[in-house]
Design an enzyme around this catalytic site. Sequence first.
Site: not given
Ligand code: FMN
Lengths: 267, 311
Positions: B74, B133, B136
Amino acid sequence: MKALKGEIISNDKISENIYKMTVFSPYMVKHCIPGQFVNIKCSESTVYDPLLRRPFSIYDVEEGFKVFSILYLIKGKGTKYLKSLEPGDVIDFLGPLGNGIKVDDKSDKKYLLIGGGMGVAPLFYLAKSLILKKNNVFLAAGFKDNKFIFFEKAIQLLKINYQFFSEDGSHGAKGIVTDFLNNHIDEYRDYTIYSCGPSEMLKSLKEIFLRNNIKNKAYALFEEIMACGIGVCKGCVIKTIDKDNKYIYKTVCKDGPLFELKEVVFE
Amino acid sequence: MNNFADGRLAVNIGDIYLKNPVIMCSGTFGSGLEYNEIYETQIIGAVVTKSFSLKPMEGNKPPRLCETSSGLLNSIGLQNEGIEFFIQDQLPFVKKLKISPILSILGTSSLEFAELASKIIKIEHELIAVELNLSCPNVNKGGITLGSIPDSVEEVTSIVRKTLNIPVIVKLSPNNDNLIEIAKRAKSGGAACVSLINTLIGMAIDINTFKPKLGNVIGGLSGPAIKPVALAKIFSLYKAEVLPIIGMGGIFSWEDAIEFMLAGASAVGLGTVNFVEYDAAINIINGLIDFISKNNLNNISDITGKVKAGQ
Ligand SMILES: Cc1cc2nc3c(=O)[nH]c(=O)nc-3n(C[C@H](O)[C@H](O)[C@H](O)COP(=O)(O)O)c2cc1C
Ligand SMILES: Cc1cc2nc3c(=O)[nH]c(=O)nc-3n(C[C@H](O)[C@H](O)[C@H](O)COP(=O)(O)OP(=O)(O)OC[C@H]3O[C@@H](n4cnc5c(N)ncnc54)[C@H](O)[C@@H]3O)c2cc1C
Ligand code: FES
């Protein structure tokens, strides 16, 4: 919107690479409106490839049987999985999703529906709902070839006026639907317009309406790759412009899929 | 029946108390309001909100999503309506639905983080914690740029810590090679714990058009594809004994959650799974309860860091 499971009633090939799946779901039948979609899990329950769910428009709703159906084109992993399912199997989906089209109880209005390729899928349910309220509906649709003859047969049952085009002349008149519209636009000045199809088609529609100073409401259903389907991930956005000429990214899954054509910025 | 508050699930992570160790990851669950239409999101240990910035952010150019083998790329670019939107428009509903919120914030400098923190003072009693955060990969300023500089991490953490009376969580990136040093500096700044991992930097290319599949060219990879990387990062940080860890990255089942806890996580974050299995949290919490019973544990935290890795 609800996370649902529904039994597949039928899943049939109806043309080259095109399938129709009918699913039993009293909840959907009660709550969905034209232009909405469902987000379907396209793998076994604990298998995560393909990972994301796949969005499909509601093609038809048959209230008496408590079923809805989708029309799908085989593209990749997800739709190949759908094709492998059989009546009696259960699908896992979320729906109904998106803003959709609220069909007015007031009848006697004029509607022009414009479809391109698989974009005709949501227009069947829309046409059916509009006709039920005794509106005047005209459908114009364009295809590459004659793969959509089945769709003409379905539309005939609704007893609406229509005109189909194909690029190779094998189905309906030879030509493209946007040319037809460009030439006949004056006949539709007092119609409300709904369209769905490839983004190049929607883009030329917008240009035709602008060029001809069309003041009536013109809408289109959009597609974008989706993840959540419910407005939280902000992944499925398209660029729009508001009254103050400010650009805003809006989500196709929640703000849409229906947008007024004039608010969408094609890049 | 209120299994989700089974005492054996309750955990303390630093000075953060959670009724169960299942947390929703930032950016994948909104503020819990949409999902509440599907199930009661108050059962979740905590919901980390989408990261909010001082001013609204429009996000990156689409396409913003691309599916890869068991993964999701993403490049959202933190599209959000700004911190005031959370405070005015969302928090009242979050309260009403009894969701346990952790507010995620993102600034481009320590000054901006300070300003964000001062805006939060008036609502801090409504929050379980704030999450910074600092990881990112989808924004040019702030995020990972700030989070890869040890001095900045300490400075930002300590500014927020001094302004607020609630625990501060620092979200870390797997993309830096100085993970342990960064975590140590978060600790010096006063963080209660860290969460990791944020997404891994990744890319995909369309071979027909020769164009990148994401409008922003690169993006962040999440989902089952990154789980082994996440486990290894958590394991290495746990061994360094810096701060308690909220572990995330590809958790899709209760078995995954147990693995993360064995590697060293005190709580687990669910991200991408929310797009695929809408009620994943329910199944995972129930799975943890069964695991506790089967293994006669007093508390789920008994297994944190208990991987038998041959020491
Ligand atoms: C579509 C999307 C948006 C995300 N937005 C944020 C965000 O705004 N802030 C943040 O700290 N992490 C964000 N993340 C990261 C997730 O919080 C998480 O750390 C990461 O996706 C790993 O976990 P997962 O594999 O279970 O998704 C985002 C991830 C995805 C897929
Ligand atoms: C609101 C909405 C309604 C739709 N309605 C229909 C319909 O009624 N009938 C139909 O056949 N198709 C419809 N589509 C397109 C359909 O979702 C894709 O064809 C399908 O996801 C392809 O999946 P796949 O795994 O077979 O293909 P793959 O090519 O393997 O898919 C890879 C990725 O691209 C995405 N994707 C591929 N094509 C599209 C597309 N055109 N639009 C959005 N995402 C896409 C997939 O969801 C997936 O994330 C709709 C899309 C949207 C957004
Ligand atoms: S798919 Fe997540 S916001 Fe539309």
